[in-house]
Design an enzyme around this catalytic site. Structure first.
Site, mmCIF file in Angstrom:
data_model
loop_
_atom_site.group_PDB
_atom_site.id
_atom_site.type_symbol
_atom_site.label_atom_id
_atom_site.label_comp_id
_atom_site.label_asym_id
_atom_site.label_seq_id
_atom_site.Cartn_x
_atom_site.Cartn_y
_atom_site.Cartn_z
ATOM 1 N N HIS A 12 0.813 -1.220 0.000
ATOM 2 C CA HIS A 12 0.000 0.000 0.000
ATOM 3 C C HIS A 12 0.844 1.267 0.000
ATOM 4 O O HIS A 12 1.864 1.365 0.679
ATOM 5 C CB HIS A 12 -1.033 -0.006 1.121
ATOM 6 C CG HIS A 12 -0.531 0.024 2.531
ATOM 7 N ND1 HIS A 12 -0.367 1.189 3.235
ATOM 8 C CD2 HIS A 12 -0.188 -0.966 3.391
ATOM 9 C CE1 HIS A 12 0.040 0.910 4.463
ATOM 10 N NE2 HIS A 12 0.173 -0.393 4.592
ATOM 11 N N ASP B 189 5.696 1.821 7.022
ATOM 12 C CA ASP B 189 4.403 1.179 6.765
ATOM 13 C C ASP B 189 3.649 2.033 5.762
ATOM 14 O O ASP B 189 3.058 3.041 6.137
ATOM 15 C CB ASP B 189 3.662 1.055 8.103
ATOM 16 C CG ASP B 189 2.264 0.500 7.965
ATOM 17 O OD1 ASP B 189 1.934 -0.010 6.891
ATOM 18 O OD2 ASP B 189 1.497 0.594 8.943
ATOM 19 N N GLU C 224 -5.262 1.470 2.445
ATOM 20 C CA GLU C 224 -5.082 0.295 3.313
ATOM 21 C C GLU C 224 -5.302 0.659 4.773
ATOM 22 O O GLU C 224 -5.907 -0.085 5.547
ATOM 23 C CB GLU C 224 -3.678 -0.300 3.124
ATOM 24 C CG GLU C 224 -3.502 -1.673 3.788
ATOM 25 C CD GLU C 224 -3.055 -1.624 5.241
ATOM 26 O OE1 GLU C 224 -3.027 -2.687 5.881
ATOM 27 O OE2 GLU C 224 -2.756 -0.532 5.775
ATOM 28 N N GLU C 225 -4.801 1.823 5.160
ATOM 29 C CA GLU C 225 -4.803 2.190 6.584
ATOM 30 C C GLU C 225 -6.194 2.485 7.128
ATOM 31 O O GLU C 225 -6.380 2.614 8.322
ATOM 32 C CB GLU C 225 -3.871 3.393 6.823
ATOM 33 C CG GLU C 225 -2.391 3.118 6.568
ATOM 34 C CD GLU C 225 -1.758 2.152 7.572
ATOM 35 O OE1 GLU C 225 -2.450 1.699 8.496
ATOM 36 O OE2 GLU C 225 -0.561 1.852 7.410
ATOM 37 N N ASP D 241 4.059 -6.131 3.479
ATOM 38 C CA ASP D 241 3.749 -5.067 4.443
ATOM 39 C C ASP D 241 4.606 -5.283 5.689
ATOM 40 O O ASP D 241 5.295 -6.301 5.812
ATOM 41 C CB ASP D 241 2.247 -5.118 4.801
ATOM 42 C CG ASP D 241 1.689 -3.761 5.233
ATOM 43 O OD1 ASP D 241 2.468 -2.920 5.739
ATOM 44 O OD2 ASP D 241 0.478 -3.551 5.088
ATOM 45 N N HIS E 162 3.374 2.703 13.327
ATOM 46 C CA HIS E 162 2.406 3.807 13.458
ATOM 47 C C HIS E 162 2.894 4.912 14.397
ATOM 48 O O HIS E 162 2.102 5.631 14.980
ATOM 49 C CB HIS E 162 1.006 3.308 13.854
ATOM 50 C CG HIS E 162 0.292 2.647 12.697
ATOM 51 N ND1 HIS E 162 -1.066 2.489 12.652
ATOM 52 C CD2 HIS E 162 0.760 2.110 11.550
ATOM 53 C CE1 HIS E 162 -1.409 1.882 11.523
ATOM 54 N NE2 HIS E 162 -0.306 1.642 10.836
HETATM 55 CO CO CO Z 1 -0.300 0.480 8.966
HETATM 56 ZN ZN ZN Z 2 0.722 -1.368 6.410
#
Ligand code: CO
Ligand code: ZN
Length: 329
Positions: A63, A162, A192-193, A215, A301
């Site tokens: 992503h 990410d 995606e998130e 990922d 994150h």
């Molecule tokens: Co993520």
């Molecule tokens: Zn991810």
């Protein structure tokens, strides 16, 4: 790979606002695929056509989008209130910097600095405005976090590893793929998130025979971490399970076999919480055998996600090794 990763992680692209990162990736993959398209949701698709009858249609997904914030309200003094885009923890926000699509930079502040467990609704973005009139941020504007890429030995630290590191793996696979019997479908996905929203429709359109997401995943090697058999620097991880997907056991076995043949260190991943694009691809159309090659990552994150370059290079090697040979499921 480091200059490529640096470019990708420092680029803007919160979920739903992937144009800038998509243009960047499009430039990087120029001339590497038989054709490149952007589907209706904004997923960037690059396809290397099948070379042999026995080849399969293999989809690889990473992503492009990143977590961020979206402006909900600008007060009379020009401070911007916001909601998260994806999984943003208030613990990582105070003093953090965000950047909007037009380049506007803001600092995240909090109402009361003595609060023990802050929440996002007590926070605001300060763009240096003196009032609502000179605040350049409109309600609905989205920002990504802002932090430069750094190296610490073989560890790489940045926001948005990410999943820009997954995008870098796909690009390196495209560059390194010398011969394959398969049709290889590279999907750089959107949204995606916010719940793996882009990958499912892209898989519906591509009709792959099998799919791998690339990922990041958590590690179990930091103080008092959840028990998890994944460590930074111990090789790419082959996903067996996360909270959104049970990987196809045939794909787990295939990846482990290819890793053994190439003497690549790999680890098995069982992730308690979290998921990837693979979960949406797996249940697209009539169903797709799906798995995931994961990059171990600490501090996911936060604006300082940490990966180990050896794991990233290992993921590229594992995927190349898998694509260069016939696949029987
Ligand atoms: Co993520
Ligand atoms: Zn991810």
């Amino acid at each position: 790979m480091k200059p490529l990763i640096k470019k990708l992680v420092e680029s803007y692209g919160p979920s739903g606002h992937e144009d800038q990162i998509r243009d960047l990736i499009r430039g990087e993959i120029k001339g590497l695929a038989d054709y490149v398209t952007v589907d209706p949701l904004g997923n960037l698709i690059a396809v290397i056509k099948k070379k042999s009858k026995s080849g399969r249609k293999v989809m690889l997904a990473a992503h492009m989008d990143e977590i961020g914030v979206i402006a909900t309200h600008v007060d009379a003094k020009g401070f911007v209130r916001f909601l998260p885009i994806g999984g943003v923890s208030a613990l990582t926000c105070l003093g953090g910097r965000v950047r909007f699509a037009d380049g506007t930079l803001g600092v995240i502040g909090i109402e009361d600095r003595k609060i023990n467990s802050p929440s996002l609704d007590q926070m605001f973005i300060d763009v240096g405005a003196t009032g609502a009139g000179d605040c350049p941020v409109k309600v609905g504007a989205a920002a990504g976090f802002y932090r430069p890429f750094e190296e610490v030995g073989s560890r790489l630290v940045a926001k948005s590893m990410d999943d820009r590191v997954g995008c870098a793996v796909l690009i390196e696979v495209m560059r390194g793929l010398k011969r394959t019997p398969h049709e290889v479908q590279f999907a750089f996905t959107v949204q995606e998130e916010v719940g793996t929203r882009g990958a499912g429709p892209s898989a519906f359109g591509l009709e792959p025979d099998l799919a791998l997401a690339v990922d990041v995943t958590l590690t179990g090697d930091t103080p008092k971490a959840n028990k998890m058999a994944v460590s930074l620097g111990a090789g790419a991880a082959i996903k067996v399970r996360d909270s959104g997907m049970l990987a196809d056991p045939r794909l787990v076995a295939l990846l482990e076999q290819r890793a053994a043949e190439a003497r690549l260190p790999v680890q098995r991943e069982v992730l308690e919480g979290g998921s990837t694009d693979a979960r949406s691809i797996q249940i697209a159309r009539a169903g797709v055998p799906a798995g995931c090659v994961s990059i171990p990552c600490r501090h996911i994150h936060t604006p300082s996600e940490m990966v180990d370059l050896r794991d990233v290079e290992g993921a590229v090697a594992l995927i190349l090794q898998t694509l260069e040979k016939p696949i029987e499921l």
